[in-house]
Design an enzyme around this catalytic site. Structure first.
Site, PDB file in Angstrom:
ATOM      1  N   LYS A 195       2.802  10.112  -0.727  1.00 29.77           N
ATOM      2  CA  LYS A 195       1.894  10.610   0.317  1.00 29.77           C
ATOM      3  C   LYS A 195       2.537  11.597   1.294  1.00 29.77           C
ATOM      4  O   LYS A 195       2.180  11.625   2.465  1.00 29.77           O
ATOM      5  CB  LYS A 195       1.267   9.419   1.060  1.00 29.77           C
ATOM      6  N   GLN A 242       2.449  -6.455  -3.421  1.00 30.54           N
ATOM      7  CA  GLN A 242       2.824  -6.536  -2.002  1.00 30.54           C
ATOM      8  C   GLN A 242       4.158  -5.791  -1.766  1.00 30.54           C
ATOM      9  O   GLN A 242       4.429  -4.833  -2.481  1.00 30.54           O
ATOM     10  CB  GLN A 242       2.896  -7.987  -1.507  1.00 30.54           C
ATOM     11  N   ALA A 281      -3.687  -8.252  -4.026  1.00 31.39           N
ATOM     12  CA  ALA A 281      -3.138  -6.914  -4.200  1.00 31.39           C
ATOM     13  C   ALA A 281      -4.251  -5.926  -4.532  1.00 31.39           C
ATOM     14  O   ALA A 281      -5.286  -6.306  -5.088  1.00 31.39           O
ATOM     15  CB  ALA A 281      -2.122  -6.926  -5.340  1.00 31.39           C
ATOM     16  N   GLY A 282      -4.030  -4.682  -4.187  1.00 30.49           N
ATOM     17  CA  GLY A 282      -4.993  -3.639  -4.539  1.00 30.49           C
ATOM     18  C   GLY A 282      -4.228  -2.402  -4.940  1.00 30.49           C
ATOM     19  O   GLY A 282      -3.590  -1.767  -4.116  1.00 30.49           O
ATOM     20  N   HIS A 283      -4.225  -2.096  -6.222  1.00 35.53           N
ATOM     21  CA  HIS A 283      -3.483  -0.929  -6.705  1.00 35.53           C
ATOM     22  C   HIS A 283      -4.479   0.134  -7.164  1.00 35.53           C
ATOM     23  O   HIS A 283      -5.234  -0.086  -8.108  1.00 35.53           O
ATOM     24  CB  HIS A 283      -2.540  -1.335  -7.844  1.00 35.53           C
ATOM     25  N   THR A 284      -4.471   1.256  -6.465  1.00 36.09           N
ATOM     26  CA  THR A 284      -5.429   2.308  -6.800  1.00 36.09           C
ATOM     27  C   THR A 284      -4.827   3.269  -7.812  1.00 36.09           C
ATOM     28  O   THR A 284      -3.700   3.720  -7.651  1.00 36.09           O
ATOM     29  CB  THR A 284      -5.841   3.063  -5.516  1.00 36.09           C
ATOM     30  N   LYS A 335       2.082   2.076  -5.121  1.00 35.66           N
ATOM     31  CA  LYS A 335       2.764   1.571  -6.317  1.00 35.66           C
ATOM     32  C   LYS A 335       1.898   1.753  -7.564  1.00 35.66           C
ATOM     33  O   LYS A 335       2.403   2.099  -8.617  1.00 35.66           O
ATOM     34  CB  LYS A 335       3.103   0.086  -6.154  1.00 35.66           C
ATOM     35  N   GLY A 336       0.586   1.537  -7.416  1.00 37.91           N
ATOM     36  CA  GLY A 336      -0.326   1.571  -8.562  1.00 37.91           C
ATOM     37  C   GLY A 336      -0.302   2.919  -9.246  1.00 37.91           C
ATOM     38  O   GLY A 336      -0.118   3.005 -10.463  1.00 37.91           O
ATOM     39  N   ASP A 352       0.812  -1.220   0.000  1.00 40.44           N
ATOM     40  CA  ASP A 352       0.000   0.000   0.000  1.00 40.44           C
ATOM     41  C   ASP A 352       0.843   1.267   0.000  1.00 40.44           C
ATOM     42  O   ASP A 352       0.446   2.285   0.555  1.00 40.44           O
ATOM     43  CB  ASP A 352      -0.973   0.010   1.196  1.00 40.44           C
ATOM     44  N   GLU A 353       2.012   1.205  -0.625  1.00 41.10           N
ATOM     45  CA  GLU A 353       2.879   2.382  -0.668  1.00 41.10           C
ATOM     46  C   GLU A 353       2.451   3.362  -1.751  1.00 41.10           C
ATOM     47  O   GLU A 353       2.974   4.481  -1.812  1.00 41.10           O
ATOM     48  CB  GLU A 353       4.339   1.965  -0.947  1.00 41.10           C
ATOM     49  N   ASP A 367       1.998  14.626   1.335  1.00 40.65           N
ATOM     50  CA  ASP A 367       0.939  15.590   1.679  1.00 40.65           C
ATOM     51  C   ASP A 367       0.111  15.160   2.886  1.00 40.65           C
ATOM     52  O   ASP A 367      -0.516  15.993   3.536  1.00 40.65           O
ATOM     53  CB  ASP A 367       0.026  15.817   0.456  1.00 40.65           C
ATOM     54  N   ARG A 403     -10.274  -3.016   4.985  1.00 47.16           N
ATOM     55  CA  ARG A 403      -9.877  -3.019   6.396  1.00 47.16           C
ATOM     56  C   ARG A 403      -9.095  -1.747   6.745  1.00 47.16           C
ATOM     57  O   ARG A 403      -8.293  -1.272   5.933  1.00 47.16           O
ATOM     58  CB  ARG A 403      -8.958  -4.215   6.699  1.00 47.16           C
TER      59      ARG A 403
HETATM   60  P1  IMP Z   1      -2.442 -13.021   1.734  1.00 45.23           P
HETATM   61  O1  IMP Z   1      -1.474 -12.515   0.726  1.00 45.23           O
HETATM   62  O2  IMP Z   1      -3.876 -12.750   1.377  1.00 45.23           O
HETATM   63  O3  IMP Z   1      -2.192 -14.450   2.095  1.00 45.23           O
HETATM   64  O4  IMP Z   1      -2.209 -12.196   3.100  1.00 45.23           O
HETATM   65  C1  IMP Z   1      -1.013 -12.297   3.847  1.00 45.23           C
HETATM   66  C2  IMP Z   1      -0.640 -10.952   4.448  1.00 45.23           C
HETATM   67  O5  IMP Z   1      -0.255 -10.057   3.421  1.00 45.23           O
HETATM   68  C3  IMP Z   1      -1.776 -10.256   5.207  1.00 45.23           C
HETATM   69  O6  IMP Z   1      -1.228  -9.524   6.279  1.00 45.23           O
HETATM   70  C4  IMP Z   1      -2.339  -9.285   4.178  1.00 45.23           C
HETATM   71  O7  IMP Z   1      -2.994  -8.197   4.778  1.00 45.23           O
HETATM   72  C5  IMP Z   1      -1.057  -8.869   3.482  1.00 45.23           C
HETATM   73  N1  IMP Z   1      -1.258  -8.415   2.103  1.00 45.23           N
HETATM   74  C6  IMP Z   1      -1.454  -9.186   1.003  1.00 45.23           C
HETATM   75  N2  IMP Z   1      -1.567  -8.412  -0.092  1.00 45.23           N
HETATM   76  C7  IMP Z   1      -1.411  -7.137   0.313  1.00 45.23           C
HETATM   77  C8  IMP Z   1      -1.392  -5.887  -0.382  1.00 45.23           C
HETATM   78  O8  IMP Z   1      -1.531  -5.789  -1.610  1.00 45.23           O
HETATM   79  N3  IMP Z   1      -1.214  -4.779   0.400  1.00 45.23           N
HETATM   80  C9  IMP Z   1      -1.012  -4.862   1.741  1.00 45.23           C
HETATM   81  N4  IMP Z   1      -1.017  -6.006   2.415  1.00 45.23           N
HETATM   82  C10 IMP Z   1      -1.223  -7.139   1.710  1.00 45.23           C
END
Ligand code: IMP
Length: 423
Positions: free
Chosen positions: A330, A223, A39-42, A16-17, A13-14, A332, A302
């Protein structure tokens, strides 16, 4: 700089996206090589605001091919949702999205098993994203995985699924769960198969051709280093290799071809899920960071845990990744803090220690040592020239550089593509 790689240097969540979206304008290929839709890249750009989970953030630049390399594991339904979201926004994916048939699939039993594992751990749960990522990678390693290439041949898929279900259902039943039905899974996957077929094409020859012809290739790490399966805070990690070397196995890019390794780092620290976090702020300051930075997971929603910048972690990240330059994001978010702290190192029983000296438990015992800097209490949002930053913001950036020993080339001052300083 034909091959660059972008790696998260904290716990994900740095930003990167948004950074990859920015860089990809000049890239011919953007390639994912690890992770899944965990992963979640905004990305915010002229097309709108998007949370991408599997499709590389470079998909918005018309001339760029977006590749999902063999090192990723795929939840087909989630991928198709993403494809449809982008098509609806007017993004043309045809001949631009290439998915390796070698990718392993996340199957319904992976998610079920993950829930059981997490439940069994009780208070020691990992806090996974619940996407089935870990069990899918486990199956890959034990050679029980089912790949996209298997799904292309319906008979082969059914044979493999029959074997796997015969094993998984025994475990699920023993754990008190309801066995999964072969025909239901087959039906779902055969429907998904038809939708994904147009995009299944091995990126390897395209990338090799790109290497030969000096094309710009950007490798998009998912990640981050402290979630790496080997070097992160095990067991509170993800199940893939997030290090730059992972791109050799996960996308077929030879290590000798990578000429730039860019570390993305947030101006403070966050973490989702469980596990040690030495500079965590479990107080009003942490809450203020969360609100100002909108620190809620792009994948699970979360609330993220928040804390001060940790230079000890970053020095390790620099060593192991071999960062050639950094992108600081970030800044700012810190605009309204009168004081800002940087953790300069750790002690244990009065003695200086390093991140790599111990495990996750060890990190809960160490004490962070802080240096306090004056805040700038002025608006930096949207600034695009370094000289226009408040003096104290420049001090903060330069102190980070001094602490970690790598120059910060990019500073992002907001989520929009243009909100970027290049030094
Ligand atoms: P998993 O990758 O779903 O097995 O989760 C393992 C750990 O990695 C947990 O603490 C997740 O919250 C964290 N995690 C997995 N993907 C991300 C991401 O893209 N951003 C931040 N934390 C992540």
């Amino acid at each position: 700089m034909p091959v660059s790689i972008v790696i998260g240097s904290q716990w994900g969540d740095e930003g990167k996206g948004r950074f990859i979206d920015y860089l990809s304008e000049s890239c011919d290929f953007v390639v994912r090589f690890n992770g899944s839709n965990n992963a979640g890249h905004t990305v915010i750009n002229k097309f709108g605001k998007f949370a991408l989970h599997l499709i590389p953030s470079g998909i918005f630049s018309e001339k760029t091919k977006a590749c999902i390399g063999n090192g990723t594991v795929i939840d087909l339904a989630a991928l198709i949702t993403e494809v449809e979201m982008l098509e609806k926004a007017g993004i043309n994916l045809k001949d631009r999205l290439l998915i390796s048939p070698r990718c392993h699939l996340i199957l319904p039993y992976h998610k079920v098993l993950e829930q059981f594992y997490e439940k069994a751990r009780g208070k020691d749960k990992i806090g996974t994203t619940g996407r089935g990522n870990g069990p899918a990678y486990a199956d890959k390693i034990t050679r029980n995985g089912i790949r996209l290439i298997d799904l292309l041949d319906k008979k082969q898929f059914s044979e493999k699924l029959t074997l796997e279900l015969s094993l998984k259902n025994k475990v699920i039943k023993a754990l008190g769960g309801k066995p999964l039905d072969l025909k239901t899974i087959e039906k779902t996957f055969f429907t998904l198969r038809a939708k994904i077929m147009p995009y299944v094409s091995e990126p390897f020859p395209y990338l090799q051709d790109g290497l030969k012809n000096n094309k710009n290739i950007l490798l998009e790490g998912a990640q981050a280093i402290f979630l790496d399966n080997d070097w992160g805070t095990y067991p509170y990690v993800t199940s893939s290799t997030v290090l730059p070397g992972g791109s050799n196995a996960g996308a077929g890019i030879p290590p000798t071809k990578i000429n730039k390794i860019i570390g993305v780092v947030k101006a403070y620290t966050t973490r989702v899920g469980e596990g040690p976090f030495p500079t965590e702020l479990d107080d009003l300051v942490g809450k203020k960071l969360r609100t100002a930075g909108n620190e809620f997971g792009a994948t699970t929603g979360r609330p993220r845990r928040c804390g001060w910048f940790d230079a000890e972690l970053l020095r390790f990240a620099v060593q192991i990744n071999g960062f050639s330059e950094m992108a600081l994001t970030k800044i700012d978010v810190l605009d309204n803090f009168s004081e800002i702290k940087i953790c300069t190192g750790y002690t244990l029983n009065g003695k200086q220690v390093n991140y790599y000296n111990g495990d996750a438990k060890f990190l809960t015992k160490i004490k962070p040592v802080y240096k306090t800097l004056k805040g700038w209490q002025a608006k930096t949002r949207g600034i695009t020239e370094y000289k226009n930053l408040p003096e104290n913001a420049k001090h903060y950036i330069e102190e980070i550089e001094k602490q970690i020993g790598v120059s910060i080339k990019y500073v992002s001052t907001g989520p929009e593509r243009e909100a970027m300083i290049i030094r």
